[in-house]
Design a protein around this motif. Structure first.
Motif, PDB file in Angstrom:
ATOM      1  N   TRP A 165       0.809  -1.223   0.000  1.00  0.00           N
ATOM      2  CA  TRP A 165       0.000   0.000   0.000  1.00  0.00           C
ATOM      3  C   TRP A 165       0.845   1.279   0.000  1.00  0.00           C
ATOM      4  CZ3 TRP A 165      -4.551  -1.483  -1.312  1.00  0.00           C
ATOM      5  CH2 TRP A 165      -5.036  -2.723  -0.879  1.00  0.00           C
ATOM      6  N   ALA A 166       2.125   1.159  -0.291  1.00  0.00           N
ATOM      7  CA  ALA A 166       3.011   2.323  -0.209  1.00  0.00           C
ATOM      8  C   ALA A 166       2.565   3.457  -1.124  1.00  0.00           C
ATOM      9  CB  ALA A 166       4.439   1.909  -0.548  1.00  0.00           C
ATOM     10  N   SER A 167       2.052   3.121  -2.285  1.00  0.00           N
ATOM     11  CA  SER A 167       1.727   4.167  -3.256  1.00  0.00           C
ATOM     12  C   SER A 167       0.537   5.011  -2.855  1.00  0.00           C
ATOM     13  CB  SER A 167       1.458   3.535  -4.630  1.00  0.00           C
ATOM     14  OG  SER A 167       0.320   2.694  -4.574  1.00  0.00           O
ATOM     15  N   ILE A 168      -0.289   4.535  -1.909  1.00  0.00           N
ATOM     16  CA  ILE A 168      -1.480   5.307  -1.538  1.00  0.00           C
ATOM     17  C   ILE A 168      -1.399   5.887  -0.134  1.00  0.00           C
ATOM     18  CG2 ILE A 168      -2.960   3.992  -3.090  1.00  0.00           C
ATOM     19  CD1 ILE A 168      -4.068   2.629  -0.510  1.00  0.00           C
ATOM     20  N   ASN A 169      -0.368   5.547   0.616  1.00  0.00           N
ATOM     21  CA  ASN A 169      -0.250   6.053   1.976  1.00  0.00           C
ATOM     22  C   ASN A 169       0.624   7.294   2.006  1.00  0.00           C
ATOM     23  OD1 ASN A 169      -1.871   4.126   3.217  1.00  0.00           O
ATOM     24  ND2 ASN A 169      -0.187   2.658   3.349  1.00  0.00           N
ATOM     25  N   ARG A 170       0.136   8.330   2.689  1.00  0.00           N
ATOM     26  CA  ARG A 170       0.864   9.596   2.779  1.00  0.00           C
ATOM     27  C   ARG A 170       0.740  10.136   4.192  1.00  0.00           C
ATOM     28  NH1 ARG A 170      -1.972  13.711  -0.444  1.00  0.00           N
ATOM     29  NH2 ARG A 170      -3.800  12.684   0.432  1.00  0.00           N
ATOM     30  N   PRO A 171       1.674  10.973   4.627  1.00  0.00           N
ATOM     31  CA  PRO A 171       1.580  11.561   5.963  1.00  0.00           C
ATOM     32  C   PRO A 171       0.762  12.853   5.996  1.00  0.00           C
ATOM     33  CG  PRO A 171       3.692  12.120   5.016  1.00  0.00           C
ATOM     34  CD  PRO A 171       2.990  11.237   4.006  1.00  0.00           C
ATOM     35  N   VAL A 172       0.098  13.183   4.903  1.00  0.00           N
ATOM     36  CA  VAL A 172      -0.734  14.387   4.844  1.00  0.00           C
ATOM     37  C   VAL A 172      -2.114  14.003   4.326  1.00  0.00           C
ATOM     38  CG1 VAL A 172       1.200  15.956   4.500  1.00  0.00           C
ATOM     39  CG2 VAL A 172       0.059  14.943   2.513  1.00  0.00           C
ATOM     40  N   SER A 173      -3.093  14.881   4.554  1.00  0.00           N
ATOM     41  CA  SER A 173      -4.455  14.642   4.095  1.00  0.00           C
ATOM     42  C   SER A 173      -4.751  15.512   2.879  1.00  0.00           C
ATOM     43  CB  SER A 173      -5.453  14.942   5.222  1.00  0.00           C
ATOM     44  OG  SER A 173      -5.374  16.318   5.585  1.00  0.00           O
ATOM     45  N   GLY A 174      -5.956  15.333   2.345  1.00  0.00           N
ATOM     46  CA  GLY A 174      -6.376  16.169   1.222  1.00  0.00           C
ATOM     47  C   GLY A 174      -6.418  15.413  -0.086  1.00  0.00           C
ATOM     48  N   ALA A 175      -7.011  16.057  -1.087  1.00  0.00           N
ATOM     49  CA  ALA A 175      -7.196  15.439  -2.400  1.00  0.00           C
ATOM     50  C   ALA A 175      -5.893  15.441  -3.198  1.00  0.00           C
ATOM     51  CB  ALA A 175      -8.278  16.182  -3.176  1.00  0.00           C
ATOM     52  N   THR A 176      -5.749  14.394  -4.008  1.00  0.00           N
ATOM     53  CA  THR A 176      -4.609  14.320  -4.923  1.00  0.00           C
ATOM     54  C   THR A 176      -5.011  14.607  -6.360  1.00  0.00           C
ATOM     55  OG1 THR A 176      -4.944  11.940  -5.277  1.00  0.00           O
ATOM     56  CG2 THR A 176      -3.458  12.599  -3.486  1.00  0.00           C
ATOM     57  N   HIS A 177      -6.314  14.557  -6.632  1.00  0.00           N
ATOM     58  CA  HIS A 177      -6.777  14.783  -8.004  1.00  0.00           C
ATOM     59  C   HIS A 177      -8.243  15.189  -7.991  1.00  0.00           C
ATOM     60  CE1 HIS A 177      -7.720  10.579  -7.051  1.00  0.00           C
ATOM     61  NE2 HIS A 177      -8.687  10.632  -7.958  1.00  0.00           N
ATOM     62  N   GLU A 178      -8.637  15.847  -9.059  1.00  0.00           N
ATOM     63  CA  GLU A 178     -10.021  16.284  -9.203  1.00  0.00           C
ATOM     64  C   GLU A 178     -10.853  15.176  -9.845  1.00  0.00           C
ATOM     65  OE1 GLU A 178     -11.550  19.185  -8.311  1.00  0.00           O
ATOM     66  OE2 GLU A 178      -9.693  19.748  -7.275  1.00  0.00           O
ATOM     67  N   LYS A 179     -11.906  14.806  -9.186  1.00  0.00           N
ATOM     68  CA  LYS A 179     -12.828  13.829  -9.764  1.00  0.00           C
ATOM     69  C   LYS A 179     -14.132  13.850  -8.982  1.00  0.00           C
ATOM     70  CE  LYS A 179     -13.380   8.987 -11.132  1.00  0.00           C
ATOM     71  NZ  LYS A 179     -12.777   7.624 -11.137  1.00  0.00           N
ATOM     72  N   ALA A 180     -15.234  14.025  -9.705  1.00  0.00           N
ATOM     73  CA  ALA A 180     -16.545  14.005  -9.067  1.00  0.00           C
ATOM     74  C   ALA A 180     -16.978  12.564  -8.826  1.00  0.00           C
ATOM     75  CB  ALA A 180     -17.566  14.722  -9.949  1.00  0.00           C
ATOM     76  N   LEU A 181     -17.779  12.347  -7.798  1.00  0.00           N
ATOM     77  CA  LEU A 181     -18.300  11.026  -7.500  1.00  0.00           C
ATOM     78  C   LEU A 181     -19.585  10.771  -8.288  1.00  0.00           C
ATOM     79  CD1 LEU A 181     -17.844  10.895  -3.625  1.00  0.00           C
ATOM     80  CD2 LEU A 181     -16.450   9.753  -5.349  1.00  0.00           C
ATOM     81  N   LYS A 205     -12.099   2.288  -5.315  1.00  0.00           N
ATOM     82  CA  LYS A 205     -10.946   1.395  -5.394  1.00  0.00           C
ATOM     83  C   LYS A 205      -9.779   2.030  -4.631  1.00  0.00           C
ATOM     84  CE  LYS A 205     -12.438  -0.618  -9.777  1.00  0.00           C
ATOM     85  NZ  LYS A 205     -12.126  -0.873 -11.203  1.00  0.00           N
ATOM     86  N   ILE A 206      -9.626   1.597  -3.383  1.00  0.00           N
ATOM     87  CA  ILE A 206      -8.636   2.252  -2.539  1.00  0.00           C
ATOM     88  C   ILE A 206      -7.218   1.960  -3.015  1.00  0.00           C
ATOM     89  CG2 ILE A 206     -10.167   2.331  -0.550  1.00  0.00           C
ATOM     90  CD1 ILE A 206      -8.775  -0.075   0.615  1.00  0.00           C
ATOM     91  N   GLY A 207      -7.006   0.826  -3.679  1.00  0.00           N
ATOM     92  CA  GLY A 207      -5.681   0.530  -4.210  1.00  0.00           C
ATOM     93  C   GLY A 207      -5.271   1.454  -5.334  1.00  0.00           C
ATOM     94  N   GLU A 208      -6.263   2.102  -5.950  1.00  0.00           N
ATOM     95  CA  GLU A 208      -5.989   3.045  -7.034  1.00  0.00           C
ATOM     96  C   GLU A 208      -6.112   4.498  -6.580  1.00  0.00           C
ATOM     97  OE1 GLU A 208      -8.362   2.038 -10.445  1.00  0.00           O
ATOM     98  OE2 GLU A 208      -7.841  -0.109 -10.309  1.00  0.00           O
ATOM     99  N   GLY A 209      -6.357   4.699  -5.288  1.00  0.00           N
ATOM    100  CA  GLY A 209      -6.392   6.052  -4.742  1.00  0.00           C
ATOM    101  C   GLY A 209      -7.684   6.802  -4.958  1.00  0.00           C
ATOM    102  N   ASP A 210      -8.808   6.102  -5.238  1.00  0.00           N
ATOM    103  CA  ASP A 210     -10.088   6.795  -5.438  1.00  0.00           C
ATOM    104  C   ASP A 210     -10.500   7.608  -4.216  1.00  0.00           C
ATOM    105  OD1 ASP A 210     -10.237   5.614  -7.913  1.00  0.00           O
ATOM    106  OD2 ASP A 210     -11.833   4.201  -7.388  1.00  0.00           O
ATOM    107  N   GLN A 211     -10.068   7.193  -3.033  1.00  0.00           N
ATOM    108  CA  GLN A 211     -10.455   7.882  -1.801  1.00  0.00           C
ATOM    109  C   GLN A 211      -9.789   9.240  -1.657  1.00  0.00           C
ATOM    110  OE1 GLN A 211      -8.402   5.404  -2.189  1.00  0.00           O
ATOM    111  NE2 GLN A 211      -7.052   5.026  -0.459  1.00  0.00           N
ATOM    112  N   PHE A 212      -8.848   9.535  -2.552  1.00  0.00           N
ATOM    113  CA  PHE A 212      -8.184  10.839  -2.526  1.00  0.00           C
ATOM    114  C   PHE A 212      -8.704  11.768  -3.605  1.00  0.00           C
ATOM    115  CE2 PHE A 212      -4.878   7.897  -0.765  1.00  0.00           C
ATOM    116  CZ  PHE A 212      -4.942   8.364   0.538  1.00  0.00           C
TER     117      PHE A 212
END
Length: 285
Positions: free
Chosen positions: A21-37, A79-86
């Motif tokens: 899970w290294a690619s999706i874990n970060r020590p900061v919060s917030g969005a990484t990309h723009e995408k509507a749900l 898809k949390i492995g693809e970073g959708d939660q960000f």
């Protein structure tokens, strides 16, 4: 252990050393990309993934429907492995960027609810089921609901991480978390020795919260650790886990927002009851 780790004076994030899970874990919060749900047609919109925390909510919603409640919902895969939660859309609903998130559009302004325990309490209160009003019974349910909410990180983030997901297996953390998980299983086993369900003789949101973690664990559906943990020793947990699995709500809810396992266990997005029916038809007789 073969080597000792000496912490540096100041910690820095090493994205290459975190394993799966290294690619999706970060020590900061917030969005990484723009995408509507996406937005479905029902007032209840769930954004989730069929991990144990996600299963809590889909099992709850399916139980509400089985009880005749007006709880139809759309469930959208994150898809949390693809970073959708960000994505910007998800972070706007849950700044903590964790699944699940439920949005209730039945009010003048859409209401987001995050943290699985909060969602379960919200739904129980909204539909007036699975959480007693009488203070003594309610407190028993809340005790076990919050026990699970505090204990599951040891199972998922602790044992599960070091046993299944870490880049290497290290004896000390595996031993440490194994001891704690077996203690928790013993707590459950003793409680279920004298109770049909966790908080007494009635199903509650405490059972719905706990089964996706400890039910799946003792039935061999989590971390492939049945033998390692000797889960068959916990007879009362086994009895409860198997009884829960016979409930249609558990069979239905456990497959939603899932894209792994057998074909009859996978339904990425759910918009109506027929979506689940069509997948379950694939199950071998």
């Amino acid at each position: 252990m073969d080597k000792q780790y000496t912490p540096p004076d100041i910690w820095t994030h090493d994205a290459e050393s975190g394993g799966k899970w290294a690619s999706i874990n970060r020590p900061v919060s917030g969005a990484t990309h723009e995408k509507a749900l996406p937005l479905g047609k029902h007032p209840l919109q769930l954004y989730s993934m069929g991990t144990p925390n996600g299963q809590k909510i889909t099992i709850m919603l399916e139980e509400l429907l089985a009880l005749g409640k007006d709880a139809e919902y759309d469930a959208h895969m994150i898809k949390i492995g693809e970073g959708d939660q960000f994505s910007s859309g998800f972070v706007a609903l849950n700044p903590n960027s964790k699944i699940p998130v439920l949005v209730d559009h039945s009010y003048d302004e859409a209401l987001p609810i995050f943290e699985s325990a909060s969602i379960l309490v919200y739904l129980a209160e909204k539909f007036d089921v699975l959480l007693p009003k009488e203070i003594v019974k309610r407190t028993h349910v809340m005790n076990w609901l919050l026990w699970l909410h505090g204990s599951a990180p040891y199972l998922g983030g602790g044992f599960g991480h070091f046993y299944s997901y870490a880049p290497e297996r290290y004896e000390y953390p595996i031993n440490r978390f194994t001891m704690e998980i077996k203690r928790q299983l013993d707590v459950l086993d003793k409680q279920l020795a004298d109770n049909e369900f966790l908080a007494g003789d009635e199903l509650s949101i405490a059972d719905i919260a706990t089964w996706p973690w400890y039910g799946n664990l003792v039935l061999g559906n989590l971390y492939d650790a049945k033998d390692f943990l000797q889960v068959d020793d916990y007879k009362h947990v086994q009895r409860w886990a198997k009884a829960m699995l016979t409930r249609p709500s558990v069979q239905r809810g456990r497959i939603v927002n899932r894209n792994w396992g057998e074909a009859w266990e996978q339904l990425e997005n759910r918009h109506n009851a027929e979506d689940i029916d069509n997948v379950l038809k694939l199950q071998p007789a």
